[in-house]
Write a protein that holds these residues in place. Structure first.
Motif, PDB file in Angstrom:
ATOM      1  N   TYR A 299      -9.611 -14.367 -37.449  1.00  0.00           N
ATOM      2  CA  TYR A 299      -8.354 -15.067 -37.746  1.00  0.00           C
ATOM      3  C   TYR A 299      -8.593 -16.307 -38.607  1.00  0.00           C
TER       4      TYR A 299
ATOM      5  N   LYS B  47      -5.245  -4.156 -31.344  1.00  0.00           N
ATOM      6  CA  LYS B  47      -6.405  -5.024 -31.265  1.00  0.00           C
ATOM      7  C   LYS B  47      -6.060  -6.360 -31.892  1.00  0.00           C
ATOM      8  N   ARG B  48      -6.741  -7.412 -31.453  1.00  0.00           N
ATOM      9  CA  ARG B  48      -6.560  -8.716 -32.095  1.00  0.00           C
ATOM     10  C   ARG B  48      -7.073  -8.672 -33.523  1.00  0.00           C
ATOM     11  N   THR B  49      -6.448  -9.458 -34.391  1.00  0.00           N
ATOM     12  CA  THR B  49      -6.936  -9.533 -35.770  1.00  0.00           C
ATOM     13  C   THR B  49      -8.350 -10.079 -35.775  1.00  0.00           C
ATOM     14  N   PHE B  50      -9.226  -9.431 -36.508  1.00  0.00           N
ATOM     15  CA  PHE B  50     -10.609  -9.893 -36.580  1.00  0.00           C
ATOM     16  C   PHE B  50     -10.691 -11.094 -37.526  1.00  0.00           C
TER      17      PHE B  50
ATOM     18  N   SER C 259      -1.921  -7.646 -42.305  1.00  0.00           N
ATOM     19  CA  SER C 259      -2.592  -8.235 -41.146  1.00  0.00           C
ATOM     20  C   SER C 259      -1.838  -7.911 -39.859  1.00  0.00           C
TER      21      SER C 259
ATOM     22  N   ALA D  62      -3.282  -4.961 -37.086  1.00  0.00           N
ATOM     23  CA  ALA D  62      -3.564  -5.368 -35.698  1.00  0.00           C
ATOM     24  C   ALA D  62      -2.684  -4.578 -34.724  1.00  0.00           C
TER      25      ALA D  62
ATOM     26  N   SER E  86     -12.758 -10.137 -31.490  1.00  0.00           N
ATOM     27  CA  SER E  86     -12.170 -10.555 -32.754  1.00  0.00           C
ATOM     28  C   SER E  86     -12.990 -11.613 -33.484  1.00  0.00           C
TER      29      SER E  86
ATOM     30  N   ASN F 132     -12.171  -8.085 -43.032  1.00  0.00           N
ATOM     31  CA  ASN F 132     -11.559  -8.434 -41.750  1.00  0.00           C
ATOM     32  C   ASN F 132     -10.558  -7.370 -41.296  1.00  0.00           C
ATOM     33  N   TRP F 133      -9.824  -6.802 -42.240  1.00  0.00           N
ATOM     34  CA  TRP F 133      -8.898  -5.727 -41.854  1.00  0.00           C
ATOM     35  C   TRP F 133      -9.675  -4.515 -41.333  1.00  0.00           C
TER      36      TRP F 133
ATOM     37  N   THR G 275     -10.790  -5.222 -37.969  1.00  0.00           N
ATOM     38  CA  THR G 275      -9.705  -5.222 -36.995  1.00  0.00           C
ATOM     39  C   THR G 275      -9.491  -3.797 -36.482  1.00  0.00           C
TER      40      THR G 275
END
Lengths: 300, 656
Positions: free
Chosen positions: B313, B308-311, B299, B303, A86, B365-366, B369
């Protein structure tokens, strides 16, 4: 699912279709068929902005299509799965930096052109001033130097910068002739200035762009550009044949009506200033008194 | 005497339009049906006890959601009527006045009575659960917020059949909206409805900001909060700073109309341009008030459904806060053509472009993710994925509009209309719908039917592009907004026709959503686990629907994605001692009918002021004052849930 992939492809097709259509715009796409320097600058800015935003938009759509096809949650999907991944400094720097660069370029051009457009375009030796008043629901054009007036149409000489001085005696409106250039508000109590010029003779569509009540949709007008000689001829004809613009006539025009185009052999000296002054105009008073606002002739 | 009555009636009721007579009949029938059903099934007591007096944030959220869907219907019908009128030049379907009223109420309802409550619905449903709180900071105030919004919405909707709708555009620019140019009571309805709902919005902003700052579960540091909660922090900050200018602006215009003052008139030194400035000082931040929570929803959804974890953060949080701040420095881009001068225009043009930077960062970022995740295309994710290309294009045209010299050509044209519908529908509405699908099981214990939902999605989504892409083109062709009719021969006809077809498709999509909801309530899959999506945040640790005290034991948070971490630990066999700790009595607020009564009194005061019936308004204000005084003397405001009661109800969930 298959649907989503298809929609993404449809997207790309639609987007590239639009881009391909742009150069071959029909005559009717007014903003892309400017006939004067102002409209030309604005068209260039529109094209520049389309190119700049494509740098981000196209990769986003392509990436989205690739990612959602590749990383679907299917039992036989062998592509890598890293649920805890991440952070990546390099990637994040790239997508902070690229938009900043784009805004830098676009912002620079924007500031430069914004300042450029308040100055008259091209040759400014002999500009023509036209005083424009938006009324309920019609446009009054006064020619202070020619001492004539028209309603709901406007004739201008081609290849000569025109300084439109704008006000309103009714709710605010916006004066827009797309092929000559972008709009400016007409506001009660203010005298605003807008430089436009037509490089080619022709008839150009203009309209009120800011909602002003029931008759608003009918507030369109033609701007007729002719060579200087023909324009002078037209002025002479108007002076010889049209009726004068009297106080009473103006009072009639000020009513809430929709009217056909009209022509008057005189304007009313001082009428424009009176409109600006009486409709509030408190914060223009000082400027008017100092003579800072030349509503009838000359340049800045 | 009879003449007087007739005179009064002709001003009071809207007469002469068969469509409005139809509405009169349907309103009377619908009201009669509601009264009949409630009486027949003896539900009046239930309605009062369980809903009208509730201070439970989850129930308030549900009421917001119902109101949102109703208002989406009302605003959507307005949109259909407008698009039908514009299907070809010279349509005789609507008269100019009627068209003006429709676009005014369409805009007002969609922004203030659909998007805002949609956002408040999601906040109420999810935020306290996500941060491990038992309620919001001020539950009684939360109920007041809802009922203020609700009765303000009723007040505005009433104008349709009583007195006449506002007709000066949803921005209601002076001097057109002033007394000189607009005599009718419609504008009064607009001003009073917005003032009343504004009180509710402001209170919600403060309430949720305090809730998030003060009521987080132990261990939930700011940088461990779910991104939806973060987006609400940014939103509440904007609400707190943006609503005051609106309140003052509308208040001054109300003075102009009711007390003949001259703040925004065109005579006696009034300054209508100041109205426009103050309106957009609220109006521009407002678009972020409604879109940031949608970003928060995406967001969460991206995720969860990518497993998966949010890219990025930290970037996500930074960009939310950056947007919240910069949103206050862009309002002049709504009127570059007002001649503020090149310096001012340049500043606001560049500030507007700058907002695109953090927004763009969020999009990437989305995307990342999802990258190297495992993507499931359930309904919430479908709307989230559809949002991305949509918002990329909408945001891009926003950048195009921010280029001041280009904006001189776009301003007030259909290009602008296409842009803001693209971001408001593609951003806010898609966000509200994604959030609705996502949290629906948590609200009702029912999963909305996927199949009908997909049909609804495709109708709505394709219809959306068919409706709005031609409008960019129409803008370039010189068509301006708010025209009820246009000339033939401009080349606009075909594009308007296509656009109208798109609007009908979107309408079909909406009807399918309604069918989906009804079908799912009757036959839909029940959520028995409380965690139907394999969620990552705390709300999924609770049963669906969550008990009214939310958490029997407040959890201790050890990391981001708290519930995901707990599930991982469970899988590894790690247990925490506090999970076995004894239950403790829970302190909860009492229900109260006063927020409802107070808001009814505000409604009466507003209605009286619309028609300048000052004695009635005075009486209502006395009632408002009395309600407030009574509250301050009320000491019995809360109760305690005993351990036995708690054990009993937890046992019913199978969780002791």
């Amino acid at each position: 699912m298959k649907h989503t992939r298809m929609s993404t492809y449809a997207w790309i097709a639609a987007l590239s279709g639009t881009t391909l259509l742009l150069p071959g715009c029909g005559e009717q796409v007014l903003v892309f068929n400017p006939v004067g320097p102002v409209g030309m600058i604005e068209k260039q800015m529109i094209i520049l902005s389309i190119i700049m935003i494509s740098i981000v938009v196209i990769p986003v759509i392509v990436l989205l299509a690739m990612i959602i096809t590749r990383y679907r949650d299917k039992p036989n999907n062998t592509s890598p799965y890293r649920p805890e991944w991440s952070e990546n400094r390099t990637l994040e720097i790239i997508w902070w930096a690229v938009p900043i660069a784009i805004v830098g370029v676009l912002g620079t051009f924007t500031v430069q052109r914004t300042f450029a457009l308040v100055r008259p375009p091209g040759n400014t030796d002999n500009p023509l001033t036209i005083q424009v008043t938006s009324m309920d629901w019609k446009w009054l054009f006064q020619y202070p130097d020619q001492k004539i007036a028209t309603v709901n149409y406007c004739e201008i000489p081609s290849n000569r910068p025109i300084q439109f001085v704008l006000t309103s005696n009714a709710p605010m409106n916006s004066f827009w002739v797309p092929q000559l250039g972008g709009q400016e508000y007409t506001m009660p109590g203010m005298a605003m200035k807008l430089w436009l010029e037509a490089n080619r003779p022709g008839v150009y569509y203009g309209s009120g762009a800011n909602f002003s009540g029931e008759g608003f949709a009918h507030m369109h007008f033609n701007v007729v550009a002719r060579p200087q000689g023909e324009f002078d001829q037209w002025v002479q004809n108007v002076k010889a044949s049209a009726p004068p613009l009297t106080d009473r006539q103006y009072a009639t025009l000020a009513q809430r009506t929709i009217v056909q185009p009209m022509t008057f052999s005189t304007n009313q000296p001082g009428l424009f200033e009176k409109i600006v002054y009486q409709d509030g105009g408190m914060y223009m008073r000082r400027d008017l008194m100092k003579g800072k606002i030349h509503t009838h002739s000359g340049t800045d | 005497m009879l003449q007087n009555v007739e005179n009064f009636a002709s001003h009071f009721f809207v007469l002469g339009d068969p469509m409005i007579y139809g509405a009169d009949v349907s309103i009377v029938l619908a009201s009669a049906a509601i009264v009949f059903v409630l009486t027949y099934y003896k539900k009046w007591g239930y309605l009062w006890r369980e809903w009208l007096t509730t201070v439970d944030h989850k129930k308030i959220g549900i009421m917001y959601m119902i109101a949102t869907l109703l208002m989406l219907f009302r605003g959507g019908v307005d949109a259909m009527l407008m698009r039908t009128q514009l299907i070809m030049p010279g349509m005789p379907f609507l008269k100019a006045q009627h068209y003006n009223e429709i676009f005014t109420t369409h805009g007002t309802i969609m922004i203030l009575f659909m998007a805002m409550p949609g956002v408040f619905a999601l906040m109420n449903i999810a935020v306290p659960l996500q941060i491990g709180a038992r309620d919001v900071a001020f539950p009684y105030l939360n109920a007041i917020s809802f009922w203020m919004f609700f009765f303000a919405a009723m007040l505005l909707n009433l104008s349709f059949v009583i007195g006449g709708s506002p007709d000066a555009g949803w921005t209601s620019y002076a001097p057109l909206a002033g007394l000189t140019f607009d005599k009718g009571p419609g504008e009064n309805f607009y001003l009073l409805a917005l003032e009343i709902t504004g009180i509710g919005s402001m209170a919600t902003g403060i309430n949720f900001f305090v809730t998030i700052m003060k009521l987080r579960a132990p261990g939930m540091t700011l940088m461990r909060m779910p991104l939806f909660t973060w987006s609400i922090v940014a939103t509440t900050v904007i609400i707190i700073f943006a609503f005051p200018p609106l309140t003052v602006d509308l208040g001054l215009l109300l003075f102009d109309r009711l007390a003949s003052s001259h703040f925004f008139t065109i005579f006696d030194g009034g300054n209508p341009m100041m109205y426009v400035n103050m309106f957009w000082m609220w109006g521009h931040p407002e678009v972020y008030i409604v879109v940031l929570p949608a970003f928060g929803v995406f967001s969460e959804v991206v995720a969860t459904f990518s497993k998966k974890r949010t890219f990025g953060y930290a970037s996500m949080v930074a960009s939310l806060l950056a947007i919240a701040v910069i949103s206050f420095f862009t309002w002049v881009h709504h009127f570059f053509t007002m001649g503020a001068g090149p310096g001012v225009n340049s500043f606001f043009a560049v500030a507007t472009m700058i907002i695109a930077i953090p927004t763009g960062v969020k999009v990437f970022n989305w995307l990342f993710t999802m990258y190297q995740g495992r993507i499931r295309m359930n309904l919430p994710m479908l709307w989230a994925v559809a949002f991305i290309p949509n918002f990329a294009i909408g945001g891009a045209t926003g950048v195009m509009l921010s280029v001041a010299p280009a904006d001189y050509q776009f301003h007030n044209s259909y290009f602008l209309i296409a842009h803001f519908h693209q971001v408001l529908i593609g951003g806010t509405l898609f966000g509200i719908l994604a959030g609705m699908y996502y949290w629906w099981p948590k609200m009702f214990g029912v999963i909305l039917d996927e199949k009908i939902g997909r049909w609804a999605f495709w109708f709505f989504n394709i219809g959306f592009y068919v409706c709005f892409l031609p409008q960019y083109w129409l803008g370039w062709m010189g068509m301006t907004r708010r025209m009820y009719t246009y000339l033939p021969g401009m080349g606009w006809t075909m594009w308007n026709f296509i656009s109208t077809m798109g609007a009908y498709m979107m309408g079909t999509g909406f009807i399918l959503i309604v069918i989906q909801i009804i079908y799912s309530i009757l036959y839909g899959e029940r959520d028995l686990t409380g965690d139907p999506w394999d969620g990552r945040t705390l709300e999924w640790s609770l049963p669906s629907p969550a008990p009214h005290y939310n958490f029997a034991r407040i959890p201790t948070i050890t990391g981001r994605d708290a519930w995901w971490t707990m599930k991982e630990e469970q899988r590894k066999g790690i247990t925490h001692s506090e999970e076995e700790a004894p239950l403790k009595p829970i302190h909860m607020p009492n229900d109260s009918g006063r927020p409802f009564v107070l808001s009814v009194l505000f409604f009466i005061a507003g209605f009286a002021l619309v028609f300048t019936w000052y004695p009635l308004a005075f009486v209502a204000f006395i009632g408002i004052l009395a309600s407030l005084v009574m509250r301050s003397f009320e000491y019995d405001t809360d109760h305690t849930i005993s351990v036995e009661e708690l054990r009993h109800s937890e046992a019913a969930y199978g969780r002791v």
